[in-house]
Every structure is written in structure tokens, then in C-alpha cells.
Design a protein around this motif. Sequence first.
Motif, short mmCIF file in Angstrom:
data_model
loop_
_atom_site.label_atom_id
_atom_site.label_comp_id
_atom_site.label_asym_id
_atom_site.label_seq_id
_atom_site.Cartn_x
_atom_site.Cartn_y
_atom_site.Cartn_z
N ALA A 239 -41.03 -47.53 -22.53
CA ALA A 239 -41.80 -46.29 -22.57
C ALA A 239 -43.29 -46.56 -22.68
O ALA A 239 -43.71 -47.53 -23.31
CB ALA A 239 -41.35 -45.46 -23.76
N SER A 240 -44.08 -45.69 -22.07
CA SER A 240 -45.52 -45.72 -22.28
C SER A 240 -45.78 -45.31 -23.72
O SER A 240 -44.90 -44.75 -24.40
CB SER A 240 -46.21 -44.74 -21.33
N LEU A 241 -46.98 -45.56 -24.18
CA LEU A 241 -47.31 -45.19 -25.55
C LEU A 241 -47.21 -43.69 -25.74
O LEU A 241 -46.71 -43.21 -26.77
CB LEU A 241 -48.73 -45.68 -25.90
N ILE A 242 -47.62 -42.92 -24.75
CA ILE A 242 -47.55 -41.46 -24.84
C ILE A 242 -46.10 -41.00 -24.94
O ILE A 242 -45.75 -40.18 -25.79
CB ILE A 242 -48.26 -40.81 -23.65
N LEU A 243 -45.23 -41.55 -24.08
CA LEU A 243 -43.82 -41.17 -24.12
C LEU A 243 -43.18 -41.62 -25.42
O LEU A 243 -42.40 -40.88 -26.03
CB LEU A 243 -43.07 -41.74 -22.92
N ALA A 244 -43.50 -42.83 -25.88
CA ALA A 244 -42.95 -43.32 -27.14
C ALA A 244 -43.35 -42.38 -28.28
O ALA A 244 -42.52 -42.06 -29.14
CB ALA A 244 -43.46 -44.73 -27.42
N HIS A 245 -44.58 -41.91 -28.27
CA HIS A 245 -45.05 -40.99 -29.30
C HIS A 245 -44.29 -39.67 -29.24
O HIS A 245 -43.87 -39.13 -30.27
CB HIS A 245 -46.56 -40.76 -29.13
N LYS A 246 -44.08 -39.13 -28.03
CA LYS A 246 -43.36 -37.87 -27.88
C LYS A 246 -41.93 -37.98 -28.40
O LYS A 246 -41.43 -37.09 -29.09
CB LYS A 246 -43.33 -37.44 -26.41
N ILE A 247 -41.26 -39.08 -28.06
CA ILE A 247 -39.87 -39.26 -28.48
C ILE A 247 -39.81 -39.45 -30.00
O ILE A 247 -38.95 -38.86 -30.67
CB ILE A 247 -39.21 -40.44 -27.74
#
Length: 68
Positions: free
Chosen positions: A41-49
Motif C-alpha cells: 500500500a501507498s502511505l496514503i492508502l495505509a493511513h486510510k486502512i
Amino acid sequence: MQNRIQELRKAMGGVTQSELADAVNVSRQTIISLENGRYNASLILAHKIAKYFDVAIEELFLFDDTDE
């Protein structure tokens, strides 16, 4: 890199891959690829999850020295 996405989905009463995908604005295929370790995951996606599951990114994605 390993992750706990599938474990956390099940712990939250069986959240489906589709439900999680919709909540973080990605495809179900992306969630499948993440759970199977085929995609990081990108950092943004990791943060969202992580925010969805109310955990720290470090609790969701398990890093080790071989991930470099």
C-alpha cells in the motif's frame, strides 16, 4: 511486508473485502492483492486502512528488515 487486514476484517464482524474497498476508495482487487502480499500500500492508502480499523499503521502492516 505482511499485514493484518484480513484478520482485522474478520475481527470487526466479518467486514467484506468489498466493504473495506468502498470505505477506502479502492477496488476489491486492491484489497485482495494487499491481503495476499502481492501489493504494498501507498502511505496514503495505509493511513486510510489503519484509520478505518482504528489502529496504528505499524499495527496493521508488519515490517521487517528483509522488506528493504
